[in-house]
Design a protein around this motif. Structure first.
Motif, mmCIF file in Angstrom:
data_model
loop_
_atom_site.group_PDB
_atom_site.id
_atom_site.type_symbol
_atom_site.label_atom_id
_atom_site.label_comp_id
_atom_site.label_asym_id
_atom_site.label_seq_id
_atom_site.Cartn_x
_atom_site.Cartn_y
_atom_site.Cartn_z
ATOM 1 N N LEU A 21 -0.076 0.730 -4.055
ATOM 2 C CA LEU A 21 1.146 1.398 -4.494
ATOM 3 C C LEU A 21 1.599 0.841 -5.832
ATOM 4 N N VAL B 48 5.482 2.797 1.401
ATOM 5 C CA VAL B 48 6.422 3.141 0.335
ATOM 6 C C VAL B 48 7.861 3.203 0.836
ATOM 7 N N ASP B 49 8.091 3.717 2.034
ATOM 8 C CA ASP B 49 9.455 3.798 2.560
ATOM 9 C C ASP B 49 10.034 2.408 2.810
ATOM 10 N N SER C 48 0.849 -1.189 0.000
ATOM 11 C CA SER C 48 0.000 0.000 0.000
ATOM 12 C C SER C 48 0.885 1.241 0.000
ATOM 13 N N ALA C 49 0.283 2.387 -0.298
ATOM 14 C CA ALA C 49 1.044 3.628 -0.373
ATOM 15 C C ALA C 49 1.708 3.973 0.950
ATOM 16 N N ASP C 50 1.126 3.539 2.067
ATOM 17 C CA ASP C 50 1.713 3.888 3.359
ATOM 18 C C ASP C 50 2.946 3.057 3.709
ATOM 19 N N ARG D 183 -5.156 2.420 -0.635
ATOM 20 C CA ARG D 183 -4.298 3.001 -1.662
ATOM 21 C C ARG D 183 -3.223 2.008 -2.096
ATOM 22 N N TYR E 35 6.837 6.750 -7.382
ATOM 23 C CA TYR E 35 5.750 5.817 -7.102
ATOM 24 C C TYR E 35 4.407 6.507 -7.315
ATOM 25 N N THR E 36 3.353 5.708 -7.374
ATOM 26 C CA THR E 36 2.000 6.238 -7.555
ATOM 27 C C THR E 36 1.339 6.449 -6.200
ATOM 28 N N THR E 37 1.788 7.420 -5.469
ATOM 29 C CA THR E 37 1.229 7.640 -4.139
ATOM 30 C C THR E 37 0.055 8.608 -4.137
ATOM 31 N N ASP E 38 -0.269 9.189 -5.293
ATOM 32 C CA ASP E 38 -1.364 10.156 -5.338
ATOM 33 C C ASP E 38 -2.194 9.970 -6.606
#
Length: 210
Positions: free
Chosen positions: A193, A107-108, A103-105, A191, A201-204
Motif C-alpha cells: 500500500l 487500507v481501512d 498491504s492494500a487489504d 499488494r 491510496y495506491t490500491t490498484d
C-alpha cells in the motif's frame, strides 16, 4: 532523444510555484502532489505508561543501506500547533519503534489509525489490528503487515515544523511466503500500500509495466 512533449513545450509553458510566497498548508499539498506514490511507515510504539500507539506516516523512506537505516519525518499534532505527536513522544521516551509496511487489504485500518485521538487510546484496538511481540524492541509489531522493521533511534534532526527521525533497523520480520530465498517479492501477489495526494491510496497499481 527528446519526447514529443519536450519537443512541443518551452520552459515558459510550465506552471511555476514559488515556495517562498506560499502558505505552509499549500506547500504541503504541493509536495504531496509532486512526490507520489509514497511508501507508508505504519509506526508502532509504546508509551512510558504502556499504551500502544499505531500511526501512518508517508514522509518516509530508506536512508542508508549500511548501516540499515530508515528515515521518517514527523510533523506537529494535527489541530494542535506546537504539540508533538504521540509517536514522536514515545520514540523519544523509549528510543525504539517498529516500521510496519501495510498491504492494500489493510487500507481501512491504516485510515482508522490516522485519527487524532488522546494519548490514552490504544490505536491497535481502534484499527482492529493484532499486536504481536517484536524480537528486539519493546514496541509491538502489526501481525497483519507485510513487513515489520524493528528500529532503535539513531539520530533526531529538527527541520522547521517537522522532526526527522533516523532509526537503525535491528530485526525484520515478514509474512510467511512474502520473500523468496533470494529475498525477492512478488508484488502482483503481495499488494504493498502506498500514499497518493489527498485522501487516496495506491490500491490498484500492482500491474506489470508495459
Amino acid at each position: 532523444m527528446t519526447s514529443q512533449v519536450g519537443d512541443s513545450l518551452e520552459l515558459t509553458d510550465r506552471t511555476r510555484h514559488d515556495i517562498d510566497s506560499m502558505s505552509s498548508g499549500d506547500v504541503y499539498k504541493l509536495l504531496s502532489c509532486a512526490v507520489q506514490p509514497r511508501p507508508i511507515a505504519w509506526i508502532s510504539t509504546v508509551s512510558r505508561a504502556g499504551v500502544r500507539n499505531l500511526a501512518p506516516f508517508s514522509f518516509f523512506n530508506v536512508a542508508s543501506r549500511n548501516p540499515a537505516t530508515l528515515m521518517i519525518s514527523i510533523g506537529e499534532r494535527i489541530g494542535f500547533p506546537g504539540e508533538f505527536k504521540d509517536t514522536l513522544v514515545n520514540i523519544r521516551d523509549t528510543g525504539e519503534f517498529v516500521v510496519n509496511i501495510p498491504s492494500a487489504d489493510t487500507v481501512d485500518a491504516v485510515t482508522a489509525s490516522f485519527a487524532t485521538v488522546d494519548a490514552e487510546i490504544d490505536e491497535f484496538e481502534l484499527s482492529q489490528m493484532t499486536a504481536v511481540p517484536s524480537v528486539s524492541v519493546s514496541a509491538p509489531s502489526v501481525l497483519e503487515s507485510l513487513v515489520s522493521l524493528e528500529c532503535r533511534t539513531l539520530q533526531e534532526i529538527a527541520l522547521g515544523s517537522d522532526t526527522l527521525v533516523l532509526g537503525t533497523v535491528t530485526t525484520v520480520t515478514s509474512r510467511p511466503g512474502l520473500l523468496t530465498s533470494d529475498l525477492h517479492v512478488d508484488t502482483l501477489q503481495h499488494r504493498f500500500l502506498g500514499r497518493l495526494a489527498g485522501p487516496f491510496y495506491t490500491t490498484d497499481m500492482n500491474r506489470v509495466a508495459q
